[in-house]
Scaffold this active site. Sequence first.
Site, short mmCIF file in Angstrom:
data_model
loop_
_atom_site.label_atom_id
_atom_site.label_comp_id
_atom_site.label_asym_id
_atom_site.label_seq_id
_atom_site.Cartn_x
_atom_site.Cartn_y
_atom_site.Cartn_z
N HIS A 74 1.02 -1.15 -0.04
CA HIS A 74 0.01 -0.01 0.03
C HIS A 74 0.84 1.38 0.01
CE1 HIS A 74 0.28 -0.05 4.37
NE2 HIS A 74 0.22 1.02 4.22
N ASP A 119 0.24 -7.40 1.79
CA ASP A 119 0.63 -6.06 1.83
C ASP A 119 2.18 -6.15 1.70
OD1 ASP A 119 0.83 -3.45 2.10
OD2 ASP A 119 0.22 -3.43 4.09
N SER A 212 4.52 3.31 7.83
CA SER A 212 4.16 2.02 7.03
C SER A 212 5.28 1.61 6.07
CB SER A 212 2.62 2.56 5.94
OG SER A 212 1.58 2.01 6.74
#
EC number: 3.4.21.-
Length: 265
Positions: A74, A119, A212
């Site tokens: 992502h 992910d 992230s």
Amino acid sequence: MPLIRVLASLLILQLSYGKSLDNGAKAITSLDRIIGGFECNPSEHRSLVYLYNSAGFFCSGTLLNHEWVLTAAHCNREDIQIRLGVHNVHVHYEDEQIRVPKEKLCCLSTNNCTQFSQDIMLIRLNSPVNYSEHIAPLSLPSNPPSMGSVCCVMGWGTITSPEVTYPEVPHCVDINILHIPVCQAAYPTMSGKNILCAGILEGGKDSCKGDSGGPLICNGQIQGIVSWGRFPCAQFLEPGIYTKVFDYKDWIEGIIAGNSNVICP
């Protein structure tokens, strides 16, 4: 409904950030965060890379070797630039290097990077990186982490929540590997496949907005990739979700070795 945890400076005008879910729970978001930690020692994050584009910083990643960086799917963006050998984002070490992607590969396909399912993303750099005082790779896991293991997550994400305060230097925090049912209790609709549940049950320590794609490091090996969690961060009985790198080890090694037919778990 779930929201992607995005850097507030990029999407705060488009998203109702932290909006309550229909059942009254806090929003599930992504692009995670460091809460309750401390400034990392520069010698301890030589593999940590800083991903940015014309809109600014958005994710971290991990250097695996001279040519490959591991991050979250992502975190895929247009015009990614990769800074290596960074500590203070406003100070440039002499050995700092900048690269751009030559190739980006996600687990589902080279052109289909998803937000939460599988992910994980590999970035092949446009030219090899030179290892130096502030730049070195991190090893892939030899075994999965044990339950209860103390691991370190790091990044340039916000150090406060729900207020957002982005630091100039990366922060590190020690958290524990938890049993998957702990996270399933917090997030009843989540799948327990290919993920790690990690955090501090009593709260106070967590990754948060801006972290992230960064590493969860256990015993000197990358075991997790910061993926998603609740916002506000670091709440009681609400750990974070990390991509389980060990489950993707064969895929990662196959891609790096040039095997385009390697199967993703």
